[in-house]
Design a protein around this motif. Sequence first.
Motif, PDB file in Angstrom:
ATOM      1  N   SER A  78     -17.572 -20.729  -3.461  1.00 16.57           N
ATOM      2  CA  SER A  78     -18.341 -21.842  -4.009  1.00 16.57           C
ATOM      3  C   SER A  78     -19.404 -22.356  -3.056  1.00 16.57           C
ATOM      4  O   SER A  78     -20.134 -23.276  -3.374  1.00 16.57           O
ATOM      5  N   THR A  79     -19.506 -21.760  -1.900  1.00 18.92           N
ATOM      6  CA  THR A  79     -20.496 -22.194  -0.919  1.00 18.92           C
ATOM      7  C   THR A  79     -21.821 -21.503  -1.212  1.00 18.92           C
ATOM      8  O   THR A  79     -21.984 -20.327  -0.926  1.00 18.92           O
ATOM      9  N   GLU A  80     -22.736 -22.230  -1.801  1.00 19.89           N
ATOM     10  CA  GLU A  80     -24.041 -21.651  -2.096  1.00 19.89           C
ATOM     11  C   GLU A  80     -24.722 -21.254  -0.794  1.00 19.89           C
ATOM     12  O   GLU A  80     -24.572 -21.905   0.230  1.00 19.89           O
ATOM     13  N   GLY A  81     -25.472 -20.175  -0.868  1.00 20.48           N
ATOM     14  CA  GLY A  81     -26.191 -19.711   0.310  1.00 20.48           C
ATOM     15  C   GLY A  81     -25.431 -18.662   1.095  1.00 20.48           C
ATOM     16  O   GLY A  81     -25.982 -18.058   2.000  1.00 20.48           O
ATOM     17  N   TYR A  85     -21.596 -15.815  -2.703  1.00 21.92           N
ATOM     18  CA  TYR A  85     -21.635 -16.785  -3.791  1.00 21.92           C
ATOM     19  C   TYR A  85     -21.990 -16.124  -5.112  1.00 21.92           C
ATOM     20  O   TYR A  85     -22.982 -15.436  -5.230  1.00 21.92           O
ATOM     21  N   ASN A  86     -21.145 -16.349  -6.093  1.00 17.54           N
ATOM     22  CA  ASN A  86     -21.411 -15.934  -7.458  1.00 17.54           C
ATOM     23  C   ASN A  86     -20.422 -16.694  -8.325  1.00 17.54           C
ATOM     24  O   ASN A  86     -19.292 -16.278  -8.481  1.00 17.54           O
ATOM     25  N   GLY A  87     -20.841 -17.821  -8.836  1.00 19.79           N
ATOM     26  CA  GLY A  87     -19.953 -18.706  -9.568  1.00 19.79           C
ATOM     27  C   GLY A  87     -19.247 -18.034 -10.729  1.00 19.79           C
ATOM     28  O   GLY A  87     -18.071 -18.241 -10.951  1.00 19.79           O
ATOM     29  N   THR A  88     -19.940 -17.216 -11.500  1.00 21.62           N
ATOM     30  CA  THR A  88     -19.324 -16.565 -12.647  1.00 21.62           C
ATOM     31  C   THR A  88     -18.213 -15.635 -12.208  1.00 21.62           C
ATOM     32  O   THR A  88     -17.124 -15.642 -12.763  1.00 21.62           O
TER      33      THR A  88
END
Length: 124
Positions: A78-81, A85-88
């Motif tokens: 969940s850490t963007e960057g 990261y790939n929420g789906t």
Amino acid sequence: MKVAEAGYESAELFSKLGDAFYYNADYTEAEMWYQKLVEKYPADVTPDQYFRYAQTLRAIKEYDKSLEMIKRYKELMSTEGTDYYNGTTAEVRTGYVNGTYEIQRLNVNTVGYSDLHLHFTVSN
């Protein structure tokens, strides 16, 4: 495994041994190697390794430890960057996807064998 038994240790070795046993459904052995990886080389553990370790723990009924590894996995995912990261993907892997599922039989294998094809639509 002989290298590890001779005393050699590295994140790569523990990871490969854990994965080898995981993909061969020997979850007791996989757990031992993933545990060494997480304990001795926590900075080198990838989200995918946390995920496989969590699944391994679930398979051997270590549910509390499994939830802890899923928590670590979700934190990294969940850490963007980050590279991971790939929420789906994170939602699908952890079972938190709401949506409609459709299972279809595929006609691509030889007689007597079949595969199923799964379609899903994620609803927001």
